[in-house]
Write a protein that holds these residues in place. Structure first.
Motif, PDB file in Angstrom:
ATOM      1  N   PHE A  94      10.056  -6.969   0.586  1.00 32.38           N
ATOM      2  CA  PHE A  94       9.864  -5.985  -0.465  1.00 32.38           C
ATOM      3  C   PHE A  94      11.057  -5.046  -0.522  1.00 32.38           C
ATOM      4  CE2 PHE A  94       5.430  -6.923   0.817  1.00 32.38           C
ATOM      5  CZ  PHE A  94       4.923  -7.313  -0.408  1.00 32.38           C
ATOM      6  N   ALA A  95      11.401  -4.616  -1.727  1.00 33.77           N
ATOM      7  CA  ALA A  95      12.395  -3.565  -1.932  1.00 33.77           C
ATOM      8  C   ALA A  95      11.654  -2.382  -2.553  1.00 33.77           C
ATOM      9  CB  ALA A  95      13.510  -4.049  -2.854  1.00 33.77           C
ATOM     10  N   ILE A  96      11.714  -1.256  -1.875  1.00 36.80           N
ATOM     11  CA  ILE A  96      11.009  -0.063  -2.328  1.00 36.80           C
ATOM     12  C   ILE A  96      11.998   0.817  -3.101  1.00 36.80           C
ATOM     13  CG2 ILE A  96       9.543   1.874  -1.606  1.00 36.80           C
ATOM     14  CD1 ILE A  96       8.698  -1.071  -0.669  1.00 36.80           C
ATOM     15  N   ASP A  97      11.574   1.318  -4.248  1.00 31.21           N
ATOM     16  CA  ASP A  97      12.427   2.157  -5.101  1.00 31.21           C
ATOM     17  C   ASP A  97      13.746   1.469  -5.418  1.00 31.21           C
ATOM     18  OD1 ASP A  97      10.475   4.121  -5.162  1.00 31.21           O
ATOM     19  OD2 ASP A  97      11.322   5.216  -3.461  1.00 31.21           O
ATOM     20  N   TYR A  98      13.625   0.218  -5.847  1.00 25.68           N
ATOM     21  CA  TYR A  98      14.799  -0.567  -6.218  1.00 25.68           C
ATOM     22  C   TYR A  98      15.529   0.144  -7.361  1.00 25.68           C
ATOM     23  CZ  TYR A  98      17.432  -4.907  -6.590  1.00 25.68           C
ATOM     24  OH  TYR A  98      18.418  -5.842  -6.564  1.00 25.68           O
ATOM     25  N   ARG A 114       0.839  -1.204   0.000  1.00 28.04           N
ATOM     26  CA  ARG A 114       0.000   0.000   0.000  1.00 28.04           C
ATOM     27  C   ARG A 114       0.871   1.249   0.000  1.00 28.04           C
ATOM     28  NH1 ARG A 114      -5.146   1.023   3.975  1.00 28.04           N
ATOM     29  NH2 ARG A 114      -6.119   2.598   2.647  1.00 28.04           N
ATOM     30  N   GLY A 115       0.696   2.088  -0.992  1.00 27.55           N
ATOM     31  CA  GLY A 115       1.451   3.336  -1.053  1.00 27.55           C
ATOM     32  C   GLY A 115       1.323   3.982  -2.420  1.00 27.55           C
ATOM     33  N   LYS A 116       1.508   5.304  -2.457  1.00 24.35           N
ATOM     34  CA  LYS A 116       1.384   6.036  -3.717  1.00 24.35           C
ATOM     35  C   LYS A 116       2.701   6.621  -4.197  1.00 24.35           C
ATOM     36  CE  LYS A 116      -3.428   7.482  -3.578  1.00 24.35           C
ATOM     37  NZ  LYS A 116      -4.333   8.623  -3.639  1.00 24.35           N
ATOM     38  N   ASN A 117       3.657   6.806  -3.328  1.00 24.46           N
ATOM     39  CA  ASN A 117       4.829   7.598  -3.668  1.00 24.46           C
ATOM     40  C   ASN A 117       6.034   6.804  -4.137  1.00 24.46           C
ATOM     41  OD1 ASN A 117       3.435   9.957  -3.012  1.00 24.46           O
ATOM     42  ND2 ASN A 117       3.911   9.693  -0.857  1.00 24.46           N
ATOM     43  N   ALA A 118       5.955   5.508  -4.206  1.00 22.13           N
ATOM     44  CA  ALA A 118       7.105   4.711  -4.641  1.00 22.13           C
ATOM     45  C   ALA A 118       7.259   4.764  -6.155  1.00 22.13           C
ATOM     46  CB  ALA A 118       6.932   3.262  -4.189  1.00 22.13           C
ATOM     47  N   LYS A 119       8.502   4.634  -6.611  1.00 22.53           N
ATOM     48  CA  LYS A 119       8.764   4.544  -8.054  1.00 22.53           C
ATOM     49  C   LYS A 119       8.553   3.116  -8.527  1.00 22.53           C
ATOM     50  CE  LYS A 119      12.113   8.229  -7.824  1.00 22.53           C
ATOM     51  NZ  LYS A 119      13.484   8.473  -7.430  1.00 22.53           N
ATOM     52  N   ASN A 120       8.899   2.166  -7.674  1.00 25.30           N
ATOM     53  CA  ASN A 120       8.689   0.753  -7.981  1.00 25.30           C
ATOM     54  C   ASN A 120       8.765  -0.040  -6.686  1.00 25.30           C
ATOM     55  OD1 ASN A 120      11.509  -0.336  -7.543  1.00 25.30           O
ATOM     56  ND2 ASN A 120      11.953   1.107  -9.189  1.00 25.30           N
ATOM     57  N   LYS A 122      -3.490   1.947 -11.540  1.00 21.77           N
ATOM     58  CA  LYS A 122      -3.461   3.372 -11.861  1.00 21.77           C
ATOM     59  C   LYS A 122      -4.356   4.194 -10.937  1.00 21.77           C
ATOM     60  CE  LYS A 122      -3.844   6.388 -15.868  1.00 21.77           C
ATOM     61  NZ  LYS A 122      -4.180   6.460 -17.288  1.00 21.77           N
ATOM     62  N   GLU A 123      -3.772   5.281 -10.424  1.00 20.80           N
ATOM     63  CA  GLU A 123      -4.462   6.251  -9.574  1.00 20.80           C
ATOM     64  C   GLU A 123      -4.994   5.648  -8.275  1.00 20.80           C
ATOM     65  OE1 GLU A 123      -7.382   8.109 -12.060  1.00 20.80           O
ATOM     66  OE2 GLU A 123      -5.877   8.925 -13.427  1.00 20.80           O
ATOM     67  N   THR A 124      -4.288   4.627  -7.750  1.00 20.78           N
ATOM     68  CA  THR A 124      -4.640   4.048  -6.454  1.00 20.78           C
ATOM     69  C   THR A 124      -3.366   3.868  -5.634  1.00 20.78           C
ATOM     70  OG1 THR A 124      -4.335   1.689  -6.949  1.00 20.78           O
ATOM     71  CG2 THR A 124      -6.451   2.685  -7.601  1.00 20.78           C
TER      72      THR A 124
END
Length: 140
Positions: A123-127, A74-80, A102-104
């Protein structure tokens, strides 16, 4: 432009799968269908289901010796977001990227695993993008 078209096509395919399939519908596919009616309510109900069902989501598969396992973030601001684990998937990060609806704030990746699987994952955020593409950025 290209990616927007792919997302729209993917949304349409998920909608068709939820309306035409006689097989059990994955919770994530159900969400795609519900987003067409009341987006805010659909997302709220989805995350309530995740809390109730636990994560990852483990759902039935037509082959009773297998299960569908959906990793959610859950999150909106990650790149990947990339999921890593010992579940027999590819060790290439690009193949383990979660998809953002998209848009969630919903990110997910579904695997079909043996029903008796016991797995560890993270999980790796903004890998780093270079790692995802299997390339290295070299200084000029």
């Amino acid at each position: 432009m290209c990616c927007d078209v792919l997302v729209v096509l993917y949304d349409e395919i998920m909608y068709l799968l939820t309306t035409l399939s006689e097989e059990p519908v994955l919770r994530i596919a159900k969400l795609y269908n519900e987003l067409r009616n009341d987006k805010s309510r659909a997302i709220l109900e989805f995350w309530s289901d995740v809390v109730r069902m636990g994560s990852p989501l483990i759902e039935s598969h037509p082959d009773s010796s297998k299960v569908n396992v959906t990793f959610v973030w859950r999150g909106k601001n990650a790149k990947n977001i990339v999921v890593f684990g010992d579940f027999g998937g590819s060790h290439r990060p690009i193949e383990n990227m979660l998809v953002q609806i998209k848009e969630t704030d919903v990110w997910y990746k579904t695997y079909v695993l043996p029903s008796d699987s016991i797995i560890a994952f993270h999980f790796a955020i903004d890998y780093p993008l270079d790692s995802l593409l299997g390339t290295e950025t070299k200084p000029l």
